[in-house]
Design a protein around this motif. Structure first.
Motif, PDB file in Angstrom:
ATOM      1  N   GLU A 180       0.860  -1.183   0.000  1.00  0.00           N
ATOM      2  CA  GLU A 180       0.000   0.000   0.000  1.00  0.00           C
ATOM      3  C   GLU A 180       0.899   1.236   0.000  1.00  0.00           C
TER       4      GLU A 180
ATOM      5  N   GLN B 172      -7.625   3.789   2.427  1.00  0.00           N
ATOM      6  CA  GLN B 172      -7.027   4.425   1.256  1.00  0.00           C
ATOM      7  C   GLN B 172      -7.953   5.538   0.772  1.00  0.00           C
TER       8      GLN B 172
ATOM      9  N   ILE C  89      -2.831   7.364   2.676  1.00  0.00           N
ATOM     10  CA  ILE C  89      -3.116   6.100   3.358  1.00  0.00           C
ATOM     11  C   ILE C  89      -3.155   6.376   4.855  1.00  0.00           C
TER      12      ILE C  89
END
Length: 425
Positions: A85, A201, A217
């Motif tokens: 991520e 997100q 994030i």
């Protein structure tokens, strides 16, 4: 003869051992991986995939060495993919190579690199200061500032995703607070031990596609702001103040830290007590103690008015962030408030007493001045008074003589006239 024979045998063994080690020492370098590709899932989940190298040694148990462009997050694993991520605001590259063991000292194959570029658009048009706060583990609020190269009437849209959602959702509750623009959406804590290990997100862009999208994030173990607690009871016992309150919902007591503020109206003191752990284990606390937190404030005067407020924050036992305090709770007071009539009367009497004291002091000072410095007689004034009185007496007698003479003349005239009238008859 025995010693030379033994030395020759030992030398032969060393040669055999060295030769065997020399054959096993050089490690065979494997070919590079093939078909390295990259894709984006959800909003910020980047996945790299590749195929095993062609012509790899059949005796090799393939492992794959990978790291990002800054040579961070090194990893050696047998999987032919890697996910991470990352906010897609900058260029991100992954390098992958193959090797036969998990030993980092082993030289891998030639590294193959694959990058993903940031979204298109002017970087100065992207929003700035994009940040999100998770309120009471119930809803999340994100806010941002418009980019430099954007129109004031730009319509923004926020998209979000987390593990409990099946797809990316659009935030509908857009609002403005001064220069900041924000949006809030529901995010309830799921009873799953791994839920808080994930992140939210977020992406912000405009409806017309004229500005560059901005990503963020938000880990669910940070940026958490609890609701204020609720004070249940205040009581005095043995010269101490006992405070009982109830924690905000969705939080365990061990995951929170507290601040208790006590304001004394008479002494005008402002005391704050930091509480790491507070439990109701004392017999002085009465009532239902289930879900209740207690704290004892020492040395509080019961005959004055004391006002108590409490706020809480998450601690590092359960969360990564411990900077966001809740708002202060609703204040609760205990004790006796001083009678304002006494203070008003005092304020009225004091000026009167001061004024009277000043007048008396001035009179006393004037009298004291006369006593200490008596007036000096004026000789000229004394002589003037003496001679001035004699002149006045002389004038008085002169006026009396003139008056008596005039009276006598008038009387004689009247007598003469009366005599003439009688003679004529």
């Amino acid at each position: 003869m025995e010693w030379p024979a033994r030395l020759c045998g030992l030398w032969a063994l060393l040669l055999c051992a060295g030769g065997g080690g020399g054959v096993a020492a050089p490690a065979e370098t494997q070919p590079p991986v093939t078909n390295l590709s990259v894709s984006v899932e959800n909003l910020c989940t980047v996945t790299w995939t590749w195929n095993p190298p062609e012509g790899a040694s059949p005796n090799c148990s393939l492992k794959y060495f990978s790291h990002f462009g800054n040579k961070q997050d090194k990893k050696i694993a047998p999987e032919t993919y890697r996910s991470k991520e990352v906010p897609l605001n900058e260029r991100i590259c992954l390098q992958v190579g193959s090797q036969c063991s998990t030993n980092e000292s082993e030289k891998p194959s030639i590294l193959v690199e694959k990058c993903i570029s940031p979204p298109e658009g002017d970087p100065e048009s992207a929003v700035t200061e994009l940040q999100c706060i998770w309120y009471n583990l119930s809803y999340m609020k994100c806010s941002w500032l418009p980019g430099r190269n954007t129109n004031p009437d730009t319509n923004y849209t926020l998209y979000y995703w987390h593990s409990s959602l099946g797809k990316v959702l659009q935030c509908e509750d857009i609002y403005r607070e001064g220069q900041h623009i924000g949006c809030s959406f529901a995010l309830t804590k799921v009873k799953d031990s791994s839920f808080e290990q994930h992140s939210v997100q977020v992406m912000v862009k405009d409806n017309a596609g004229k500005i560059r999208p901005s990503f963020n994030i938000v880990p669910l173990t940070s940026h958490v702001k609890p609701d204020p607690p609720h004070i249940k009871n205040l009581s005095f016992q043995n010269g101490d103040l006992y405070v009982q309150w109830k924690n905000p919902q969705n939080f365990y007591s061990r995951c929170l830290s507290y601040e208790v503020e006590v304001n004394n109206s008479q002494a005008e003191t402002h005391d704050i007590f930091y509480v790491e752990e507070a439990k109701c284990q004392n017999s002085e606390f009465e009532g239902n103690l289930e879900g209740t937190i207690c704290f004892m404030v020492p040395g509080v005067l019961p005959d004055t008015l004391n006002t108590v407020r409490i706020r809480v924050k998450t601690n590092k036992l359960c969360y990564e962030d411990d900077k966001l305090w809740s708002n202060w709770s609703q204040a609760m007071s205990i004790g006796q408030k001083a009678n304002p009539t006494f203070y008003i009367t005092t304020l009225l009497i004091i000026p009167i007493i001061v004024a009277a004291a000043i007048i008396v002091l001035l009179l006393y000072l004037k009298r004291l001045k006369i006593i200490i410095f008596p007036p000096i007689p004026d000789p000229g004034k004394i002589f003037k008074e003496m001679f001035g009185d004699q002149n006045d007496d002389t004038l008085h007698w002169k006026k009396y003589d003139i008056y008596e003479k005039q009276t006598k003349e008038e009387t004689d005239s009247v007598v003469l006239i009366e005599s003439l009238k009688r003679a004529s008859q």
